[in-house]
Design a protein around this motif. Structure first.
Motif, PDB file in Angstrom:
ATOM      1  N   VAL A 222      36.263   5.819 -41.238  1.00 61.28           N
ATOM      2  CA  VAL A 222      37.049   5.149 -42.227  1.00 61.28           C
ATOM      3  C   VAL A 222      37.351   5.873 -42.930  1.00 61.28           C
ATOM      4  CG1 VAL A 222      34.993   3.612 -41.784  1.00 61.28           C
ATOM      5  CG2 VAL A 222      34.617   4.902 -43.974  1.00 61.28           C
ATOM      6  N   GLU A 223      37.946   6.896 -43.233  1.00 52.61           N
ATOM      7  CA  GLU A 223      39.002   8.041 -44.406  1.00 52.61           C
ATOM      8  C   GLU A 223      39.968   7.997 -43.568  1.00 52.61           C
ATOM      9  OE1 GLU A 223      36.769  11.328 -45.076  1.00 52.61           O
ATOM     10  OE2 GLU A 223      35.057  11.062 -44.045  1.00 52.61           O
ATOM     11  N   GLY A 224      40.736   7.543 -43.036  1.00 54.90           N
ATOM     12  CA  GLY A 224      41.787   7.280 -42.808  1.00 54.90           C
ATOM     13  C   GLY A 224      42.696   8.172 -41.803  1.00 54.90           C
ATOM     14  N   LYS A 225      43.906   9.057 -42.006  1.00 54.06           N
ATOM     15  CA  LYS A 225      44.878  10.014 -41.700  1.00 54.06           C
ATOM     16  C   LYS A 225      44.256  11.447 -42.595  1.00 54.06           C
ATOM     17  CE  LYS A 225      49.494  11.384 -40.605  1.00 54.06           C
ATOM     18  NZ  LYS A 225      50.848  11.229 -40.853  1.00 54.06           N
ATOM     19  N   ALA A 226      43.887  10.974 -43.469  1.00 51.38           N
ATOM     20  CA  ALA A 226      43.662  12.878 -44.379  1.00 51.38           C
ATOM     21  C   ALA A 226      42.363  13.412 -43.617  1.00 51.38           C
ATOM     22  CB  ALA A 226      42.829  12.006 -45.347  1.00 51.38           C
ATOM     23  N   ASN A 227      41.302  13.472 -43.276  1.00 53.91           N
ATOM     24  CA  ASN A 227      40.267  14.048 -42.841  1.00 53.91           C
ATOM     25  C   ASN A 227      40.068  14.645 -41.268  1.00 53.91           C
ATOM     26  OD1 ASN A 227      38.334  15.823 -43.398  1.00 53.91           O
ATOM     27  ND2 ASN A 227      36.713  14.443 -43.080  1.00 53.91           N
ATOM     28  N   ARG A 228      41.416  13.857 -40.704  1.00 59.66           N
ATOM     29  CA  ARG A 228      41.339  13.616 -39.003  1.00 59.66           C
ATOM     30  C   ARG A 228      41.496  15.466 -38.827  1.00 59.66           C
ATOM     31  NH1 ARG A 228      43.169  10.515 -35.054  1.00 59.66           N
ATOM     32  NH2 ARG A 228      42.718  12.766 -34.211  1.00 59.66           N
ATOM     33  N   GLY A 229      41.312  15.276 -37.873  1.00 64.20           N
ATOM     34  CA  GLY A 229      41.657  16.955 -36.779  1.00 64.20           C
ATOM     35  C   GLY A 229      40.677  18.178 -37.104  1.00 64.20           C
ATOM     36  N   GLY A 230      40.730  18.858 -36.369  1.00 64.37           N
ATOM     37  CA  GLY A 230      39.448  20.319 -36.906  1.00 64.37           C
ATOM     38  C   GLY A 230      37.938  20.271 -36.557  1.00 64.37           C
ATOM     39  N   SER A 231      37.197  19.988 -37.790  1.00 65.99           N
ATOM     40  CA  SER A 231      35.736  20.278 -37.467  1.00 65.99           C
ATOM     41  C   SER A 231      35.469  18.243 -36.576  1.00 65.99           C
ATOM     42  CB  SER A 231      35.089  20.598 -38.466  1.00 65.99           C
ATOM     43  OG  SER A 231      35.283  21.572 -38.723  1.00 65.99           O
ATOM     44  N   THR A 232      36.272  17.603 -37.912  1.00 67.48           N
ATOM     45  CA  THR A 232      35.772  15.653 -37.402  1.00 67.48           C
ATOM     46  C   THR A 232      35.930  15.473 -36.565  1.00 67.48           C
ATOM     47  OG1 THR A 232      36.299  15.582 -40.080  1.00 67.48           O
ATOM     48  CG2 THR A 232      37.074  13.380 -38.480  1.00 67.48           C
ATOM     49  N   ASP A 233      37.391  16.236 -35.708  1.00 65.31           N
ATOM     50  CA  ASP A 233      37.823  15.486 -34.370  1.00 65.31           C
ATOM     51  C   ASP A 233      36.968  16.145 -32.773  1.00 65.31           C
ATOM     52  OD1 ASP A 233      39.564  14.193 -35.245  1.00 65.31           O
ATOM     53  OD2 ASP A 233      41.300  15.279 -33.913  1.00 65.31           O
ATOM     54  N   GLU A 234      36.098  17.377 -33.774  1.00 64.40           N
ATOM     55  CA  GLU A 234      34.923  17.459 -33.448  1.00 64.40           C
ATOM     56  C   GLU A 234      33.978  16.955 -32.648  1.00 64.40           C
ATOM     57  OE1 GLU A 234      33.512  21.435 -33.776  1.00 64.40           O
ATOM     58  OE2 GLU A 234      35.832  22.832 -34.324  1.00 64.40           O
ATOM     59  N   LEU A 235      33.319  16.200 -33.598  1.00 64.16           N
ATOM     60  CA  LEU A 235      32.865  15.592 -33.850  1.00 64.16           C
ATOM     61  C   LEU A 235      32.929  13.721 -33.480  1.00 64.16           C
ATOM     62  CD1 LEU A 235      30.666  15.816 -37.164  1.00 64.16           C
ATOM     63  CD2 LEU A 235      29.753  15.887 -34.783  1.00 64.16           C
ATOM     64  N   ILE A 236      34.410  13.749 -33.272  1.00 63.26           N
ATOM     65  CA  ILE A 236      35.142  12.404 -32.799  1.00 63.26           C
ATOM     66  C   ILE A 236      34.621  12.484 -30.722  1.00 63.26           C
ATOM     67  CG2 ILE A 236      36.773  10.894 -32.193  1.00 63.26           C
ATOM     68  CD1 ILE A 236      37.456  11.651 -34.819  1.00 63.26           C
ATOM     69  N   ASP A 237      34.849  14.046 -30.431  1.00 62.54           N
ATOM     70  CA  ASP A 237      34.703  13.887 -29.439  1.00 62.54           C
ATOM     71  C   ASP A 237      33.142  14.092 -28.506  1.00 62.54           C
ATOM     72  OD1 ASP A 237      37.477  14.479 -29.062  1.00 62.54           O
ATOM     73  OD2 ASP A 237      37.321  16.717 -29.333  1.00 62.54           O
ATOM     74  N   ILE A 238      32.320  14.483 -29.520  1.00 59.27           N
ATOM     75  CA  ILE A 238      30.763  14.243 -29.370  1.00 59.27           C
ATOM     76  C   ILE A 238      30.348  12.586 -29.064  1.00 59.27           C
ATOM     77  CG2 ILE A 238      28.438  14.631 -30.058  1.00 59.27           C
ATOM     78  CD1 ILE A 238      30.003  17.425 -31.086  1.00 59.27           C
ATOM     79  N   VAL A 239      30.604  11.725 -30.313  1.00 63.29           N
ATOM     80  CA  VAL A 239      30.203  10.772 -30.485  1.00 63.29           C
ATOM     81  C   VAL A 239      30.735   9.671 -29.653  1.00 63.29           C
ATOM     82  CG1 VAL A 239      29.238   8.431 -32.059  1.00 63.29           C
ATOM     83  CG2 VAL A 239      28.981  11.453 -32.647  1.00 63.29           C
ATOM     84  N   LEU A 240      31.940   9.695 -29.721  1.00 66.94           N
ATOM     85  CA  LEU A 240      33.272   8.700 -29.047  1.00 66.94           C
ATOM     86  C   LEU A 240      32.442   8.407 -27.121  1.00 66.94           C
ATOM     87  CD1 LEU A 240      37.073   7.590 -29.284  1.00 66.94           C
ATOM     88  CD2 LEU A 240      35.723   7.315 -27.389  1.00 66.94           C
ATOM     89  N   PRO A 241      32.168   8.926 -26.447  1.00 69.23           N
ATOM     90  CA  PRO A 241      32.033   8.464 -25.567  1.00 69.23           C
ATOM     91  C   PRO A 241      30.705   8.094 -25.422  1.00 69.23           C
ATOM     92  CG  PRO A 241      33.002  10.933 -24.793  1.00 69.23           C
ATOM     93  CD  PRO A 241      32.357  10.751 -26.425  1.00 69.23           C
ATOM     94  N   ARG A 242      29.790   8.178 -25.840  1.00 66.63           N
ATOM     95  CA  ARG A 242      28.361   7.380 -25.922  1.00 66.63           C
ATOM     96  C   ARG A 242      28.368   6.605 -26.582  1.00 66.63           C
ATOM     97  NH1 ARG A 242      24.556  12.742 -25.814  1.00 66.63           N
ATOM     98  NH2 ARG A 242      22.920  10.863 -24.897  1.00 66.63           N
ATOM     99  N   SER A 243      29.943   5.639 -26.854  1.00 71.51           N
ATOM    100  CA  SER A 243      29.222   4.602 -28.477  1.00 71.51           C
ATOM    101  C   SER A 243      29.354   3.515 -28.002  1.00 71.51           C
ATOM    102  CB  SER A 243      30.318   4.873 -29.233  1.00 71.51           C
ATOM    103  OG  SER A 243      30.457   6.017 -29.691  1.00 71.51           O
ATOM    104  N   MET A 244      29.044   2.491 -27.201  1.00 70.09           N
ATOM    105  CA  MET A 244      29.449   0.946 -27.296  1.00 70.09           C
ATOM    106  C   MET A 244      30.782  -0.138 -28.205  1.00 70.09           C
ATOM    107  SD  MET A 244      27.479  -2.401 -28.214  1.00 70.09           S
ATOM    108  CE  MET A 244      27.789  -2.408 -29.319  1.00 70.09           C
TER     109      MET A 244
END
Length: 288
Positions: A222-244
């Motif tokens: 919910v943070e928009g564009k500002a906090n994308r990339g780097g460590s945040t994207d690494e966590l997105i890569d972990i969580v998204l494939p296992r989300s509904m």
């Protein structure tokens, strides 16, 4: 008398000068309350007879409707599901929908008469198979989790917020849906006594446990564009494939990362134009 006139003029001048200040402006002329009216487009009326609304556990939803003007000659009815393409239904005034996924859905129907004119569009909204209880946690310890909790409270959703919940604390009794709010704040991690690697491992273990006991996972960013990339994207890569389901602010998908990953892993993507829309997204998902 003169003193009263002078005092009145001073007060009037102060009001005029300071009415441009945000704080005082709010007192002098409060923000108008926006009333959203769902606009009807169409040339004649159509009415609901039956159909689900809010939460339902029924595996089949039956929708029925009728024309308000019995003398109007109808050529065809059309319907669509979840905002997809319109399909023809002939002259049937009932439709049974089966095999829908857990979560929010919409069903729309409209009529077309023999002269080609369309009726108003009817819409049913319902949510199927939502799991309770709800736990909201963070992946990265940014402010996003507080935003999520605030919006959830506006909907009267019953939930537990635990920013650092552990896999061993997750049980079938205390968790049905796990909302993981992604966004890395190194200051936030430090305040919780966590390193980024420890946070990643906590989230991986949480996902393993959620899968093992049948907990639905929702990724929220919910943070928009500002906090994308780097460590945040690494966590997105972990969580998204296992989300509904994935909930994001529209601008955060500037590089189509969420779109690509959701298509690759068959995950439902819900986008919001503004963060304020999160309240409505929560209501829709949980049928509130």
């Amino acid at each position: 008398m003169k003193r009263s006139v002078v005092l009145f003029m001073i007060i009037t001048a102060l009001v005029f000068v300071f009415s441009g200040c945000d704080a005082l402006q709010g007192l002098l002329s409060p923000e108008p309350v926006e009333v959203i009216v769902e606009e009807e487009t169409g040339e004649f009326g159509i009415s609901k007879v039956k159909g689900p609304s809010g939460r339902t556990d029924e595996e089949t939803a039956v929708f029925t409707w009728t024309i308000k003007d019995p003398d109007r000659q109808i050529a065809n009815y059309e319907f669509r599901k979840d905002g997809g393409d319109w399909s023809e239904l002939g002259l049937e005034t009932e439709y049974a929908w089966t095999s829908y996924s857990r979560g929010p859905h919409s069903f729309e129907v409209r009529a077309q008469d023999i002269e080609g004119a369309y009726s108003f569009t009817l819409i049913w909204k319902f949510t199927y198979g939502v799991k309770y209880p709800v736990i909201i946690t963070s992946a990265g310890q940014s402010f996003g989790v507080s935003t999520m909790a605030y919006c959830a409270r506006q909907t009267n959703l019953e939930f537990l917020q635990d920013d650092t919940v552990l896999a061993e604390e997750l049980t079938e009794e205390n968790a049905g849906t796990l909302i993981i709010v992604v966004g890395v704040s190194h200051k936030g991690l430090g305040a919780k006594g966590l390193t980024l690697e420890q946070e990643k491992q906590r989230i991986r273990s949480l996902l393993d446990k959620a899968e093992a006991i049948g907990v639905d996972v929702i990724l929220a960013y919910v943070e928009g564009k500002a906090n994308r990339g780097g460590s945040t994207d690494e966590l997105i890569d972990i969580v998204l494939p296992r989300s509904m389901t994935v909930w994001i602010v529209e601008e955060s998908d500037f590089d189509n990362k969420f779109t690509r990953l959701c298509e690759k892993h068959s995950v439902k993507l819900v986008t919001m134009r503004k963060r304020d829309s999160l309240v409505e997204v929560i209501r829709d998902h949980f049928g509130l």
